[in-house]
Design a protein around this motif. Structure first.
Motif, PDB file in Angstrom:
ATOM      1  N   SER A 160       0.889  -1.282   0.049  1.00  0.00           N
ATOM      2  CA  SER A 160      -0.115   0.055   0.032  1.00  0.00           C
ATOM      3  C   SER A 160       0.961   1.171  -0.108  1.00  0.00           C
ATOM      4  O   SER A 160       0.568   2.178  -0.748  1.00  0.00           O
ATOM      5  N   THR A 377      -8.985  -1.668  -3.986  1.00  0.00           N
ATOM      6  CA  THR A 377      -8.644  -1.285  -2.444  1.00  0.00           C
ATOM      7  C   THR A 377      -8.258   0.334  -2.244  1.00  0.00           C
ATOM      8  O   THR A 377      -8.443   0.898  -1.458  1.00  0.00           O
ATOM      9  N   SER A 378      -8.070   0.891  -3.549  1.00  0.00           N
ATOM     10  CA  SER A 378      -8.008   2.299  -3.596  1.00  0.00           C
ATOM     11  C   SER A 378      -9.223   2.947  -3.263  1.00  0.00           C
ATOM     12  O   SER A 378      -9.217   4.174  -2.777  1.00  0.00           O
ATOM     13  N   SER A 382      -8.219   6.910   3.346  1.00  0.00           N
ATOM     14  CA  SER A 382      -6.853   6.459   4.037  1.00  0.00           C
ATOM     15  C   SER A 382      -6.883   5.907   5.311  1.00  0.00           C
ATOM     16  O   SER A 382      -6.087   5.149   5.817  1.00  0.00           O
ATOM     17  N   ARG A 385      -7.390   2.213   4.781  1.00  0.00           N
ATOM     18  CA  ARG A 385      -6.882   1.557   3.716  1.00  0.00           C
ATOM     19  C   ARG A 385      -5.964   0.238   4.177  1.00  0.00           C
ATOM     20  O   ARG A 385      -5.677  -0.773   3.776  1.00  0.00           O
TER      21      ARG A 385
END
Length: 446
Positions: A160, A377-378, A382, A385
Motif C-alpha cells: 500500500s 482497495t484504492s 486513507s 486502507r
C-alpha cells in the motif's frame, strides 16, 4: 483520533516512535527501491511456504496420511486441509491488528513470521499415518491453521505504501511489484520438488526427501523476517505510514464503516484468484492421476509458465498505466472467461493440451493477478486502507482460491472437465459484476 497505548499511557504515535528508537537508526531513510525489495522478499517467502504445502498435497500427503483412501479421495482430503489456512487468515488479520495497536508493528510482524516459520518447519517432523494414525492428520490440521493465522498477521503495509508513493501515472506499475512474489515463490518450490523427486527413489522421497523443502521454507522465512524488520522499524518508514494514515483499525470498525469496499474488492479479484490455484496446484493433481505425463514434466512446464507469468505481471503494470487498472482487470476477466471454454478441451487432449493449458493459464494469471490487489482497495479512505487492503486480500483468497483445488478436482472427477470450465467462468463473471457495481457506485457518489 489518536489512540492510547493502555499499558504505558502513551499515544500510539509515541509508542511507534519509541519502538523505532529501540530497533533502528532514526537517521536512516527508506528509499522506494528498498520498499520494493522488501515487498518482493516478503511476498516470495510467503508464497514459497504455501506452494511447498500445495505441491505436497499432491505428491506426499495422500500417500503419507491417507493410505486407506484412493488416490483421488486422499488428494481431496489433502486439499481440504489446504483450504484451512485461507479460512484462518482473516482471523489472523483481526488478531494481528489488535496486536499492532497495542505493541507495535515490529512485534506483530515478528510474532506472525515466527508462527509461520514454526508451523512450516514442524511439518518436517510430521509422522506418517502408519506410525501415528489420525494423530498425524490432526497435527497437520493444527499446523495448517497456524500457517493461516500467521499469514493474516504478516501484513506490513509495504504494498500500500509503495502504491500510494507512486506517481499518478505509475500506479499500475508500482501495484504489480508485490505480485511478483507469487511466480518467484512458485518457481523456487516447484524446482526444489522437481529436483528431489527426480533424484530420489519413490520410497526415499516419501520417507525423507519431501521434508527438505519445508526446512528451506523456514530458512527463507528467517531471511525475510530480518529484511522486512529492517524496513518496518525504521523511523522514515513509520513516518511515511503515519503521513498517509496507514495505521491499523479494528476489523469490526472497518466492516461497519467500509465493509462494502471489502466485499466488492474481494469479488473484483475473483477471476484472478480462482485461476491462481487452477494453474498451480490443480493441474499437477489432475494430470498425475488422469494422464501419462510424468510429474517432473508437469513441474518443468509449470516452472516455465511461472516465469512467463512474472513477465506478464510486469506487462500488466505497463498496460494498467495506459488504459487504467480497472479496465485491465475487466479485460483480463473477459479473457479468462474465454479461456474457461477452452480449458476442458485442452486438459482432455493429451500432453500437448496439458502444456498449453498450463502456459496460457499462467500468462493470463500474470496479466490479471498483477492488478488484482490495488484496483478496488484504492476505494478505501486513507484511515481504513491499511486494514482494508489486508482484509480484502484475505477475503479474495477465501472466496476465490481457498477451495479451488478441492472443488475443481472433485467436480471434474465426478462430472467431467466441463465442470472445471463452468467453475472458472463463474469467477470471471463475478469479477465483471463486481467491477460494474464498483463503477456504478463511484458514479453515484460523485
Amino acid at each position: 483520533m489518536t489512540s492510547m497505548n493502555p499499558s504505558i499511557g502513551l499515544t500510539q504515535q509515541d509508542y511507534e516512535n519509541s519502538e523505532t528508537l529501540a530497533y533502528a537508526d532514526t537517521d536512516e531513510d527508506v528509499t522506494p527501491g528498498e520498499i520494493a525489495v522488501g515487498v518482493i522478499i516478503g511476498r516470495s517467502s510467503e508464497y514459497f511456504d504455501f506452494f511447498v504445502f500445495g505441491i505436497a498435497c499432491v505428491l506426499v500427503f495422500p500417500t503419507l496420511l491417507f493410505p486407506y483412501l484412493s488416490k483421488l479421495d486422499g488428494t481431496l482430503a489433502a486439499f481440504a486441509i489446504f483450504s484451512l489456512a485461507f479460512i484462518a487468515r482473516p482471523i489472523g488479520t483481526a488478531l494481528s491488528m489488535a496486536v499492532q495497536r497495542r505493541w507495535g508493528r515490529a512485534t506483530k510482524l515478528t510474532l506472525a513470521l515466527l508462527l509461520l516459520g514454526v508451523c512450516t518447519v514442524s511439518m518436517t517432523f510430521l509422522p506418517s499415518y502408519a506410525d501415528a494414525g489420525m494423530k498425524a492428520v490432526w497435527a497437520l490440521v493444527v499446523l495448517r491453521i497456524g500457517q493461516g493465522l500467521a499469514m493474516g498477521g504478516s501484513w506490513d503495509g509495504l504494498p500500500s505504501l509503495l502504491a500510494m508513493s507512486a506517481p499518478q501515472d505509475k500506479r499500475g506499475w508500482y501495484s504489480m511489484i508485490g505480485q511478483l512474489g507469487a511466480p518467484l515463490g512458485f518457481v523456487l518450490a516447484a524446482a526444489l520438488f522437481a529436483f528431489l523427486y527426480s533424484s530420489l527413489t519413490a520410497d526415499e522421497f516419501l520417507s525423507y526427501g519431501w521434508r527438505y523443502p519445508f526446512c528451506v521454507a523456514f530458512a527463507v522465512n528467517v531471511v525475510a523476517l530480518f529484511a522486512r524488520l529492517r524496513l518496518v522499524v525504521g523511523q522514515s518508514y513509520t513516518q511515511l505510514l503515519q503521513e498517509r494514515e496507514l495505521e491499523p483499525v479494528s476489523v469490526t470498525r472497518l466492516l461497519s464503516n467500509e465493509g462494502r469496499n471489502v466485499l466488492i474488492g474481494a469479488f473484483a479479484a475473483l477471476a484472478s484468484f480462482a485461476l491462481f490455484h487452477l494453474v498451480t496446484v490443480f493441474p499437477l493433481s489432475w494430470i498425475s492421476m488422469y494422464s501419462d505425463q510424468s510429474v517432473i514434466s508437469v513441474l518443468v512446464v509449470q516452472i516455465i509458465g511461472a516465469l512467463l507469468a512474472g513477465v506478464a505481471i510486469m506487462v500488466s503494470g505497463w498496460l494498467a498505466d495506459r488504459v487504467g487498472r480497472r479496465n485491465t482487470l475487466g479485460a483480463m476477466a473477459c479473457l479468462i472467461g474465454i479461456f474457461s471454454f477452452l480449458a476442458p478441451w485442452l486438459l482432455g487432449s493429451g500432453t500437448t493440451g496439458n502444456n498449453v493449458f498450463i502456459i496460457v493459464g499462467f500468462v493470463l494469471l500474470g496479466l490479471s493477478y498483477g492488478q488484482a490487489s490495488g484496483t478496488v482497495t484504492s476505494n478505501f479512505s486513507s484511515r481504513y486502507r491499511y486494514t482494508g487492503a489486508a482484509l480484502t486480500t484475505d477475503m479474495a483468497w477465501l472466496i476465490g482460491a481457498a477451495f479451488a483445488p478441492l472443488v475443481a478436482l472433485g467436480v471434474s472427477a465426478k462430472f467431467g472437465l466441463v465442470a472445471l470450465g463452468i467453475y472458472l467462468l463463474s469467477g470471471a463473471l463475478c469479477t465483471l459484476v463486481a467491477l460494474g457495481i464498483n463503477r456504478a457506485l463511484e458514479t453515484r457518489d460523485q
